[in-house]
Design an enzyme around this catalytic site. Sequence first.
Site, PDB file in Angstrom:
ATOM      1  N   HIS A  78       0.815  -1.223   0.000  1.00  0.00           N
ATOM      2  CA  HIS A  78       0.000   0.000   0.000  1.00  0.00           C
ATOM      3  C   HIS A  78       0.843   1.266   0.000  1.00  0.00           C
ATOM      4  O   HIS A  78       1.962   1.292   0.504  1.00  0.00           O
ATOM      5  CB  HIS A  78      -1.042  -0.016   1.119  1.00  0.00           C
ATOM      6  CG  HIS A  78      -0.511  -0.063   2.523  1.00  0.00           C
ATOM      7  ND1 HIS A  78      -0.192   1.059   3.239  1.00  0.00           N
ATOM      8  CD2 HIS A  78      -0.268  -1.108   3.356  1.00  0.00           C
ATOM      9  CE1 HIS A  78       0.207   0.719   4.452  1.00  0.00           C
ATOM     10  NE2 HIS A  78       0.189  -0.595   4.559  1.00  0.00           N
ATOM     11  N   ASP A  80      -0.114   4.395   1.212  1.00  0.00           N
ATOM     12  CA  ASP A  80      -0.305   5.400   2.265  1.00  0.00           C
ATOM     13  C   ASP A  80       0.417   5.021   3.551  1.00  0.00           C
ATOM     14  O   ASP A  80       0.886   3.897   3.726  1.00  0.00           O
ATOM     15  CB  ASP A  80      -1.808   5.568   2.553  1.00  0.00           C
ATOM     16  CG  ASP A  80      -2.455   4.291   3.086  1.00  0.00           C
ATOM     17  OD1 ASP A  80      -2.088   3.193   2.604  1.00  0.00           O
ATOM     18  OD2 ASP A  80      -3.313   4.384   3.976  1.00  0.00           O
ATOM     19  N   GLU A 175      -4.878   2.047   2.716  1.00  0.00           N
ATOM     20  CA  GLU A 175      -5.002   0.822   3.512  1.00  0.00           C
ATOM     21  C   GLU A 175      -5.177   1.156   4.985  1.00  0.00           C
ATOM     22  O   GLU A 175      -5.919   0.502   5.706  1.00  0.00           O
ATOM     23  CB  GLU A 175      -3.751  -0.048   3.323  1.00  0.00           C
ATOM     24  CG  GLU A 175      -3.863  -1.460   3.888  1.00  0.00           C
ATOM     25  CD  GLU A 175      -3.401  -1.595   5.322  1.00  0.00           C
ATOM     26  OE1 GLU A 175      -3.620  -2.657   5.913  1.00  0.00           O
ATOM     27  OE2 GLU A 175      -2.815  -0.639   5.883  1.00  0.00           O
ATOM     28  N   GLU A 176      -4.477   2.196   5.425  1.00  0.00           N
ATOM     29  CA  GLU A 176      -4.446   2.502   6.864  1.00  0.00           C
ATOM     30  C   GLU A 176      -5.782   3.023   7.385  1.00  0.00           C
ATOM     31  O   GLU A 176      -5.994   3.075   8.586  1.00  0.00           O
ATOM     32  CB  GLU A 176      -3.335   3.517   7.164  1.00  0.00           C
ATOM     33  CG  GLU A 176      -1.936   3.017   6.801  1.00  0.00           C
ATOM     34  CD  GLU A 176      -1.435   1.899   7.707  1.00  0.00           C
ATOM     35  OE1 GLU A 176      -2.178   1.463   8.610  1.00  0.00           O
ATOM     36  OE2 GLU A 176      -0.284   1.473   7.501  1.00  0.00           O
ATOM     37  N   ASP A 198       3.205  -6.747   3.672  1.00  0.00           N
ATOM     38  CA  ASP A 198       2.761  -5.721   4.621  1.00  0.00           C
ATOM     39  C   ASP A 198       2.785  -6.267   6.049  1.00  0.00           C
ATOM     40  O   ASP A 198       1.991  -5.868   6.889  1.00  0.00           O
ATOM     41  CB  ASP A 198       1.331  -5.271   4.226  1.00  0.00           C
ATOM     42  CG  ASP A 198       0.885  -4.033   4.969  1.00  0.00           C
ATOM     43  OD1 ASP A 198       1.742  -3.302   5.488  1.00  0.00           O
ATOM     44  OD2 ASP A 198      -0.340  -3.807   5.031  1.00  0.00           O
ATOM     45  N   HIS A 380       3.520   2.787  12.633  1.00  0.00           N
ATOM     46  CA  HIS A 380       2.616   3.884  13.009  1.00  0.00           C
ATOM     47  C   HIS A 380       3.211   4.742  14.127  1.00  0.00           C
ATOM     48  O   HIS A 380       2.472   5.389  14.868  1.00  0.00           O
ATOM     49  CB  HIS A 380       1.230   3.377  13.463  1.00  0.00           C
ATOM     50  CG  HIS A 380       0.561   2.484  12.461  1.00  0.00           C
ATOM     51  ND1 HIS A 380      -0.732   2.053  12.599  1.00  0.00           N
ATOM     52  CD2 HIS A 380       0.987   1.951  11.293  1.00  0.00           C
ATOM     53  CE1 HIS A 380      -1.062   1.286  11.574  1.00  0.00           C
ATOM     54  NE2 HIS A 380      -0.019   1.198  10.767  1.00  0.00           N
TER      55      HIS A 380
END
EC number: 3.4.11.4
Length: 407
Positions: A78, A80, A175-176, A198, A380
Amino acid sequence: MKPIVERFFRYVGIDTQSTWEAETVPASSNEFVLGQMLVDELKALGIENAWMDDKSYVFAKIPSNQDHPVPPVAFFAHLDTAPDESGANVNPRIIENWDGTDIVLNEDKQIILSKEEFPSLQNSIGKDLIVTDGNSLLGADDKAGVAEIMDAAEYLCTHPEFPHGDVLICFTPDEEIGNSTEYIPIENIPAKYGYTMDGGELGEINFETFNAATAIVTIHGAAIHPGEARGKMKNAILLANDFINHLPWRESPVNTDGYEGFYHVTDINGTVDRAQLTIALRDFTDEGYARRKQRVQEIADHLNQYYGENTFCVEVDDYYFNMGKEVEKYPEVKDYALKAMEMAEVTPVILPIRGGTDGSSISFMGIPCPNIFMGSANSHSIYEYCTIQSMEKASEIIRNIIWLFAR
Ligand SMILES: [Zn+2]
């Protein structure tokens, strides 16, 4: 600098942070910028059919070089980064051959990355770490995954003797914030098997995710002047609190791990008149999943007996399902991933994902899709890091999978 690291640095240089408030797809217009960069790079490798659609999904196909039928395999990552931390001005730093001592990410703010606080760092001693400057996340989730797929694509394009079937590439936006497969035009990915790049640290591989539902509990109170409230007022805020107290507190995220499911209250809002609770229900098994849905309804029924009919109204929506059910039907998708790891001398660490992944939705769209590590930890967060060696191994595993299917 190694080409895979150059790629990674280039990709994290574009701020593609998703936000929950976004009203557009993609959430960040910079996902178009990164997507276009990837299309241009794929074309420069000689992959002429690379393209991006109007929502920044990127597609490419490296056609088979075999004369026997080979099942097409897709790789997903992904574009993002998470809403939790800034993805702007990412300033990655390489610490070569890390000796295990504390890493000062940011001198001014005294932000330290240490193996005492993050024990899994232990596994990276002697490796080349990539860390942040303490002001943003790193974005290895999932730009390491993007870089690994691009690196493997480059290998295929520069080694025409390497046997492969059709290899499909797809980079997804958002995705997030849980939107990446919502709009995915799956018909553009004619693959029999798929893998998302991922996962977490070196060796991690996931064949299972939670079953996930969202329960919305609406509480209808009765407002009246507090001075005249005796025996009449139903304060929806207090009733919401009562509902929460009926949830089994042992089965909350803070008290569970491994294969245990949970109830997770994620939002509460209300007035005396009306309140609403949002509860995430998570479980790996079908039975447990059904039981959790039923439990929420039972609590409402029980409280309604006391507070009056329809005081508590429950609505439950399925969110995603355990991809294990789909993956199980195709043992080869598992076997080849494990074999590919063995070939790369990486010990597999098979973990259930205590969450979802693009692969959960993609698996139910007809492409069984386990999730493979991309080599990062502390996603994150400003403490996010990855190692160059893990990224190289992930790229090697992609090549091995492709080779195994073509064999
Ligand atoms: Zn991710």
